[in-house]
Write an enzyme that holds these catalytic residues in place. Structure first.
Site, short mmCIF file in Angstrom:
data_model
loop_
_atom_site.label_atom_id
_atom_site.label_comp_id
_atom_site.label_asym_id
_atom_site.label_seq_id
_atom_site.Cartn_x
_atom_site.Cartn_y
_atom_site.Cartn_z
N ASP A 91 0.87 -1.17 0.00
CA ASP A 91 0.00 0.00 0.00
C ASP A 91 0.91 1.23 0.00
OD1 ASP A 91 -1.71 2.07 0.33
OD2 ASP A 91 -2.74 1.22 2.08
N TYR A 183 -5.64 16.23 -7.34
CA TYR A 183 -5.09 15.32 -8.35
C TYR A 183 -4.25 16.10 -9.37
CZ TYR A 183 -4.77 12.00 -12.17
OH TYR A 183 -4.29 11.19 -13.16
N ALA A 185 -2.87 18.94 -9.10
CA ALA A 185 -1.66 19.49 -8.47
C ALA A 185 -0.60 18.41 -8.30
CB ALA A 185 -2.01 20.12 -7.11
N LYS A 187 -0.17 15.86 -10.20
CA LYS A 187 0.37 15.50 -11.52
C LYS A 187 1.27 16.61 -12.07
CE LYS A 187 -1.22 11.38 -11.68
NZ LYS A 187 -0.31 10.23 -11.71
#
Ligand code: NAP
Length: 292
Positions: A91, A183, A185, A187
């Site tokens: 995880d 998300y 940000a 990437k």
């Protein structure tokens, strides 16, 4: 904690004939196939990268949480391509996971030639509605785990005669993403980091690439809670991975590639148009399916 069991578990280690710990370098010398580590190999883009590396003669280290998927893929890679796979369930939202993963590889004597950081997820909706724990996990998986795995495996990658580092960013990296704020940000960070690493290694043997897919039919939108939400040109996953390998096979690979002509044009336009206009369009696209 790793997958709730507190221990690393290898479910599929083809090169494990005895209970003895494998020696580090002799294994590789006796077994000259290069090794690719792929995170997020249980689904979508990561699984496709694993298949492509196997077809190119690599052995694989497959990383994700869903062990059954990884074991199934490992069996297929062996049947179809004769590739040996190590399954490591992890995880990556657990801050200890990247270090534990790399220690496990070292203890098995695995030297890594290629790393694809594909594990990642997004969350759709207004920022103030996002669960704080999910925000933290998203940043941990998309940003921190990717960064640490890149850093920890870089010595192996740089020492390899055919070192490859591919980090999966997104067309969301090219402008802020209202309704996908965290998300997009994360990437943008992945794109920036990876392009900087490309510059640091330019002229060396290590090929570094940020791959920016547009929307793809994987489990991504289900996980993000945004079924039906697609902005940009949808490409089949094999085509997206083709774009990456075409770039990597060039004599002088670019720092990043956007998959899809229309997605590329949009990414370029987002860099030219005033920010206020970019954000206005991005906000409308996020809210109103009619204008997509
Ligand atoms: N599909 C798109 O439209 C799209 C567009 C642009 C960029 N991307 C990026 O492409 C990459 C691959 O996504 P995909 O489209 O292939 O989506 P996907 O089908 O949902 O695959 C995501 C992968 O990430 C793994 N993952 C997620 N959380 C994890 C965790 N906590 N620990 C370990 N592994 C974890 C998942 O494995 P487990 O669930 O088994 O752990 C799965 O293998 C992601 O980085 C995504 O942001 C996707």
């Amino acid at each position: 904690m790793v997958n709730g069991r507190g221990a690393w578990h290898s479910a599929f280690w083809v090169d494990r004939p005895t209970g003895r710990p494998p020696p580090r370098r002799p294994v590789i010398a006796a077994h000259p196939r290069p090794v690719a580590v792929v995170t997020g190999a249980s689904s979508g883009i990561g699984a496709e990268f694993a298949r492509r590396f196997a077809a190119r003669g690599y052995d694989l280290v497959l990383v994700a949480r869903r062990e059954d998927r990884l074991v199934e893929l490992a069996a297929r890679l062996e049947a179809d391509h004769g590739a040996a796979s190590t399954v490591l369930t992890a995880d990556l939202a657990d801050p200890a996971a990247p270090g534990a993963l790399v220690r496990e590889l070292e203890s098995r004597g695995v030297l890594v030639d290629a790393l694809v950081n594909s594990a990642g997820f997004g969350t759709y909706g207004p920022f103030e509605g996002e669960e704080p724990d999910r925000v933290a996990a998203e940043i941990q998986v998309n940003v921190t785990a990717l960064t640490l795995l890149s850093r920890l495996l870089l010595p192996d990658l740089a020492a390899s005669r055919r070192g490859i580092l591919v980090n999966i960013t997104s067309t969301a990296a090219y402008q802020p993403g209202p309704s996908f704020a965290v998300y997009a940000a994360t990437k943008a960070y992945v794109r920036s980091l990876t392009e900087a690493l490309w510059a640091e290694h330019r002229g060396g043997r290590l090929r570094v690439l940020a791959l920016a897919p547009g929307p793809a039919e994987t489990e991504f939108f289900d996980v993000a809670g945004s079924d039906g939400f697609r902005i940009g040109q949808v490409l089949p996953v094999p085509q997206i991975v083709d774009v990456a390998f075409r770039a990597l096979d060039r004599r002088d690979p670019p720092p990043s590639v956007v998959a899809g002509l229309r997605n590329r044009a949009t990414a370029v336009a987002a860099g030219l148009v005033p920010r206020r206009v970019v954000l206005h369009v991005a906000r409308r696209l996020a809210r109103d399916p009619e204008v997509r």
